[in-house]
Design an enzyme around this catalytic site. Structure first.
Site, PDB file in Angstrom:
ATOM      1  N   HIS A 190      -9.836   2.609  -7.079  1.00 18.16           N
ATOM      2  CA  HIS A 190      -9.689   1.425  -7.919  1.00 18.16           C
ATOM      3  C   HIS A 190      -8.376   1.479  -8.705  1.00 18.16           C
ATOM      4  CE1 HIS A 190     -11.484  -1.966  -9.850  1.00 18.16           C
ATOM      5  NE2 HIS A 190     -11.071  -1.497 -11.006  1.00 18.16           N
ATOM      6  N   CYS A 488      -2.433  -4.421   9.995  1.00 12.81           N
ATOM      7  CA  CYS A 488      -2.885  -5.148   8.794  1.00 12.81           C
ATOM      8  C   CYS A 488      -3.708  -4.256   7.874  1.00 12.81           C
ATOM      9  CB  CYS A 488      -3.665  -6.393   9.180  1.00 12.81           C
ATOM     10  SG  CYS A 488      -5.164  -6.031  10.099  1.00 12.81           S
TER      11      CYS A 488
END
Ligand code: PEP
Ligand code: MG
Length: 557
Positions: A190, A488
């Site tokens: 995070h 990607c």
């Protein structure tokens, strides 16, 4: 820790580039939950105390949600809902009535929930940290002690913490936080994602942060992953100059991605939520390389209707009129469970019915989605491509292409996320219109390391030469068949690794919008031959750390 005669240099993992000097401000140590104590004299009062603490935690999280940006607000609102869960309240009440103290009942009640989430795996298991944060907030309220909060020294600072929870990061003021240093976390934690999004240098997984004290000046290098304690004035001046030069270079180059010798590499953005659309459309890109459509399907009892889907896709195509948009069909399962599409009792969800495989059980779901994309594409000026996630074989690729073509979608490709698709890349490329490598999952499956398990971050690293071997095979397969091969996954957003990917033959790179400028600059500073040389160095290394170090050493700055 590496000590030299003049100062100390701590090392960790650089996850967000940039060099900055500033004073340390530490977060307080995490809350320690006290032992249960007991016995309870007034059971009713004890129940009320526990429930009041949950209510207070929820109210606090809701207040924070109102002040946070949309992304953080969603996480905080979900946390508030956890605190107000009636099953949890029922369990806690029952435990107190059976003789537990409020603290013990709260702790135990949350423990049960945690076990459930952990057992669910993937995305749900990732919510465990959020749940623990809620519990700590409730316990802190009950004990009347403050929660560790982001410090506010009244001047810009380098934030040093054990780790950061979503609730904490939601209140970060980008104008005050110069850099972030954490003891825990990995490249996809995070903290790393947030720091990159904020454009703030960050070093995670630095075991020696306890050596840093409030007010001490440190020089943080988010690329090298170093923290220099008490740097000299000349070191700080030099770092400031470097940072200024980097900023100027970043804004000085625009337009399509190309290497120093003019080899074109399409630079695209990843898009995963409606709320990110405006920012994503505004940055200088050639379009969307990965439109993750799951956001439309999350937290719903049923799939959205065809019309609802068409409208959502049309909004994206409209924002990217004149540019390319690669829509990925629904990638349900594993880290993205959906109530109506995922079997809850799969023993190994990452190896289960996920991605394209969901269409085996629910064929209409994929067919409706392709129809909705086709209808939205017909009325738009975007160049719409579709691709399927989690494809394992040429025949799956061929079947998907046929189905997409039947809907009038002319460019239908597949993601290379499963090693089998990379190993048979030539046949897979022949069976469809393009390939797009999802290095997040490709690393997970190549290295047999759960992408949600931060203990395995070193194995999951896309710099792993074995993962790069698979990228090479995919790129070569595409080249042989004259098909484009993009990347990607998160790896495309690492400027050094982007050079390696281009050297391996990748033709486009898709990433978070905020990362584009860095990657564009790295490409502009290297020729295709440089990239090929760097790719060879990475492939020749024994592990991810050695690969990264060899390429960093050899790349121009
Ligand atoms: C990937 O696996 O690299 C990818 C881009 O897909 P996701 O992260 O959505 O699984
Ligand atoms: Mg994936």
């Amino acid at each position: 820790m590496n000590t030299n005669p003049t100062n100390t240099i701590l090392t960790g993992l650089g996850v967000s580039p940039g060099v900055v000097a500033g004073p340390v401000a530490r977060m307080a140590a995490p809350l320690v939950v006290p032992p249960p104590g007991g016995p309870v004299a007034d059971v009713d009062a004890e129940v009320a105390r526990a429930l009041e603490a949950l209510g207070a935690a929820a109210a606090d999280l809701e207040r924070r949600a109102k002040a946070a940006d949309e992304l953080a607000a969603g996480v905080l609102a979900a946390q508030a809902m956890m605190a107000l869960d009636p099953t949890l309240a029922g369990k806690i009440t029952a435990a107190v009535r059976a003789g537990s103290t409020a603290v013990a009942a709260l702790t135990h009640g949350f423990d049960e929930f945690r076990e459930l989430l952990t057992a669910a795996g993937g995305y749900m298991a990732e919510r465990v940290a959020d749940l623990e944060d809620v519990r700590n907030r409730a316990v802190a309220h009950m004990l009347g002690v403050p929660m560790p909060e982001i410090p506010q020294p009244g001047h810009p600072f380098v934030l040093v913490a054990t780790d950061l929870s979503p609730a904490e990061t939601a209140t970060l003021d980008a104008s005050q936080v110069l850099a972030i240093v954490t003891e825990r976390g990995g490249p996809t934690s995070h903290t790393a994602i947030l720091a990159k999004a904020m454009g703030v240098p960050a070093v995670v997984a630095c075991p020696d942060t306890s050596a840093l004290v409030d007010g001490q000046t440190v020089l943080v290098d988010g690329e090298e992953g170093t923290i220099e304690v008490a740097p000299s004035e000349s070191r700080v001046a030099e770092a400031n100059q470097r940072q200024e030069a980097r900023r100027a270079a970043l804004v000085g180059i625009t337009g399509p991605g190309r290497t120093a010798d003019g080899h074109l590499v399409q630079l695209l953005v990843n898009l995963g939520a409606d709320r990110d659309l405006a920012v994503a459309a505004e940055v200088d890109s050639e379009g969307v390389g990965l439109f993750r459509t799951e956001f439309l399907f999350l937290d719903r009892p049923h799939a959205p209707t065809l019309d609802e889907q068409r409208e959502a896709y049309a909004r994206v195509f409209e924002a990217f009129a004149g540019r390319k948009v690669v829509v990925r069909t629904l990638d349900a399962g594993a880290d993205k469970p959906l109530r109506f599409a995922t079997q809850p009792d799969e023993p190994n969800p990452a190896l289960g019915v996920r991605g394209l495989r969901t269409a085996r059980r629910l064929p209409q779901l994929l067919d409706d989605q392709l129809e909705a994309i086709a209808r939205a594409a017909k009325d738009s000026h975007a160049e719409v491509w579709v691709m399927a996630p989690m494809v394992s074989s040429p025949s799956e690729a061929a079947a998907f292409r046929q189905q997409a073509h039947n809907h009038g979608l002319v460019m239908a490709g597949v993601m290379v996320e499963v090693p089998s698709a990379a190993l048979r890349a030539t046949k897979v490329a022949a069976a469809c219109d393009f390939l797009s490598i999802g290095t997040n999952d490709l690393a997970q499956y190549a290295m047999a390391a759960d992408r949600m398990n931060s203990d395995l971050a070193d194995l999951l690293d896309p710099w792993q030469p074995a993962v790069l071997d698979l990228v090479r095979l995919a790129a070569e397969g595409g080249q042989q068949e004259g098909k484009r091969v993009g990347v990607c996954g998160e790896s495309a957003s690492d400027p050094l690794l982007a050079l390696v990917l281009v050297g391996l033959g990748v033709t486009s790179l898709s990433m978070a919008p905020v990362r584009l400028a860095e990657v564009r600059l790295a490409l502009a500073r290297h020729t295709l031959e440089d990239c090929e040389r760097l790719a060879a160095l990475a492939l020749g290394a024994d592990d991810a750390v050695a690969a990264r170090a060899a390429v960093r050493e050899a790349a121009h700055r």
